[in-house]
Design an enzyme around this catalytic site. Sequence first.
Site, PDB file in Angstrom:
ATOM      1  N   ALA A  25     -57.805 -60.587  71.108  1.00 47.50           N
ATOM      2  CA  ALA A  25     -57.273 -60.328  72.526  1.00 47.50           C
ATOM      3  C   ALA A  25     -55.809 -60.239  72.526  1.00 47.50           C
ATOM      4  O   ALA A  25     -55.431 -59.175  73.141  1.00 47.50           O
ATOM      5  CB  ALA A  25     -57.768 -61.675  73.447  1.00 47.50           C
ATOM      6  N   GLU A  26     -55.019 -61.074  71.910  1.00 49.06           N
ATOM      7  CA  GLU A  26     -53.513 -60.830  71.855  1.00 49.06           C
ATOM      8  C   GLU A  26     -53.084 -59.426  71.015  1.00 49.06           C
ATOM      9  O   GLU A  26     -52.177 -58.890  71.612  1.00 49.06           O
ATOM     10  CB  GLU A  26     -52.952 -62.033  71.374  1.00 49.06           C
ATOM     11  CG  GLU A  26     -53.105 -63.397  72.500  1.00 49.06           C
ATOM     12  CD  GLU A  26     -54.494 -64.156  72.239  1.00 49.06           C
ATOM     13  OE1 GLU A  26     -54.680 -65.131  72.742  1.00 49.06           O
ATOM     14  OE2 GLU A  26     -55.379 -63.385  71.174  1.00 49.06           O
ATOM     15  N   ASN A  28     -54.799 -56.865  70.353  1.00 49.29           N
ATOM     16  CA  ASN A  28     -55.466 -55.822  70.867  1.00 49.29           C
ATOM     17  C   ASN A  28     -54.237 -55.521  72.287  1.00 49.29           C
ATOM     18  O   ASN A  28     -54.066 -54.134  72.321  1.00 49.29           O
ATOM     19  CB  ASN A  28     -56.587 -56.126  71.723  1.00 49.29           C
ATOM     20  CG  ASN A  28     -57.865 -56.032  70.910  1.00 49.29           C
ATOM     21  OD1 ASN A  28     -57.730 -55.586  69.910  1.00 49.29           O
ATOM     22  ND2 ASN A  28     -59.116 -56.490  71.428  1.00 49.29           N
ATOM     23  N   LYS A 209     -60.494 -58.975  87.331  1.00 54.57           N
ATOM     24  CA  LYS A 209     -61.407 -57.997  87.169  1.00 54.57           C
ATOM     25  C   LYS A 209     -62.641 -58.050  87.647  1.00 54.57           C
ATOM     26  O   LYS A 209     -63.295 -59.065  87.525  1.00 54.57           O
ATOM     27  CB  LYS A 209     -61.146 -57.897  85.560  1.00 54.57           C
ATOM     28  CG  LYS A 209     -59.677 -57.950  85.300  1.00 54.57           C
ATOM     29  CD  LYS A 209     -59.833 -57.943  83.623  1.00 54.57           C
ATOM     30  CE  LYS A 209     -60.092 -59.311  82.810  1.00 54.57           C
ATOM     31  NZ  LYS A 209     -59.891 -59.449  81.748  1.00 54.57           N
ATOM     32  N   ALA A 215     -60.883 -53.757  90.170  1.00 55.32           N
ATOM     33  CA  ALA A 215     -60.030 -54.862  90.274  1.00 55.32           C
ATOM     34  C   ALA A 215     -59.115 -55.229  91.447  1.00 55.32           C
ATOM     35  O   ALA A 215     -58.874 -54.184  92.021  1.00 55.32           O
ATOM     36  CB  ALA A 215     -59.229 -54.750  88.990  1.00 55.32           C
ATOM     37  N   GLY A 239     -63.630 -55.387  74.547  1.00 55.97           N
ATOM     38  CA  GLY A 239     -62.065 -54.971  74.251  1.00 55.97           C
ATOM     39  C   GLY A 239     -61.503 -54.223  75.690  1.00 55.97           C
ATOM     40  O   GLY A 239     -60.406 -54.238  75.529  1.00 55.97           O
ATOM     41  N   ASP A 242     -58.814 -56.325  77.477  1.00 54.69           N
ATOM     42  CA  ASP A 242     -57.610 -56.262  77.067  1.00 54.69           C
ATOM     43  C   ASP A 242     -56.762 -55.085  77.197  1.00 54.69           C
ATOM     44  O   ASP A 242     -55.532 -55.167  77.352  1.00 54.69           O
ATOM     45  CB  ASP A 242     -57.752 -56.460  75.501  1.00 54.69           C
ATOM     46  CG  ASP A 242     -58.543 -57.900  74.988  1.00 54.69           C
ATOM     47  OD1 ASP A 242     -58.526 -58.560  75.614  1.00 54.69           O
ATOM     48  OD2 ASP A 242     -59.151 -58.099  74.068  1.00 54.69           O
TER      49      ASP A 242
END
Length: 309
Positions: A25-26, A28, A209, A215, A239, A242
Amino acid sequence: MTLFVPAEPGPAEEVVTWTRTVGGAESNVASHLAVLGLRTAWVSAVGDDAFGRALVSAVASFGVDVSGVQVDPLRPTGLYIKESDASGSPVRYYRRGSAASGMGPALLGTLPLDGVRVVHTSGITPALSDSCLEMMRALAAAPRTFTLSFDLNWRPRLWADRDPAVLRDLAAVADIVFVGSDEAELMWGLGEPGAIREFLPETPTLVVKQGERGATVFEGTSPPVFQPALRVDVVEPVGAGDAFAAGFIFGTLSGWTPRRRLRCGHLRAASSLLTHHDVGPSLPAEFVSRMLDASEAEWAAATVTGDHP
């Protein structure tokens, strides 16, 4: 983490060839922001192994500063397998005892935070180990001159033997929080954006989201702003969240309106939805520029495919 995706079609149990790539996550978010032109750094830990070296090199290839990544001589690099499918890809994590799980509060003292505008974190890290949880709590409680961004990133398997209530605590003290409506439904029994806002009233900027619907952003006492998602010929969805977060953060740092920030998130997510990889090729710059300020009708009529708009 090191990520493996099928290199050929068919059921995962019949796939012989797999492609090694990068995920997490981070990392990405850092990679997407670097591609968008911002100076970014990724801080984590990898093992002293081939996967770790390849991972750091791959993240650096997007333009991300990886000088803060630690190399653990004892623990291995984490990895996961993604059984790619357009309707939702099963993901198998192999991260227990990984190098990243060895991180702790001491890491915070090594971070060069002067001049940093945003620190992005996720709900994955506190689930990795007791020391990672202590690190996240320390970061959330410390005085800060930066914007703290937190993506819930609910991973049920990681919390099987831990109390996930801490995620609510971490979200409550962050400046920007990203929550999937599906995640909130599973965790808190709250699927509607308004109900999620009532559950997290402290958060200055809350982004809910809602998958392919769109969103919604809540900021202070201002009315919520909803922006539909783009229509995309999805290759694989993992993904995209992210990518959306990176686009929204980019728009925030650019001083854009809520609607424009949401559109930037959707456009970045679309680029991820078109590929099996977590960070895919960007959409054409001319299309992105046009769609950021398009009319609602033009936005609604747009479709993004593998050949782009």
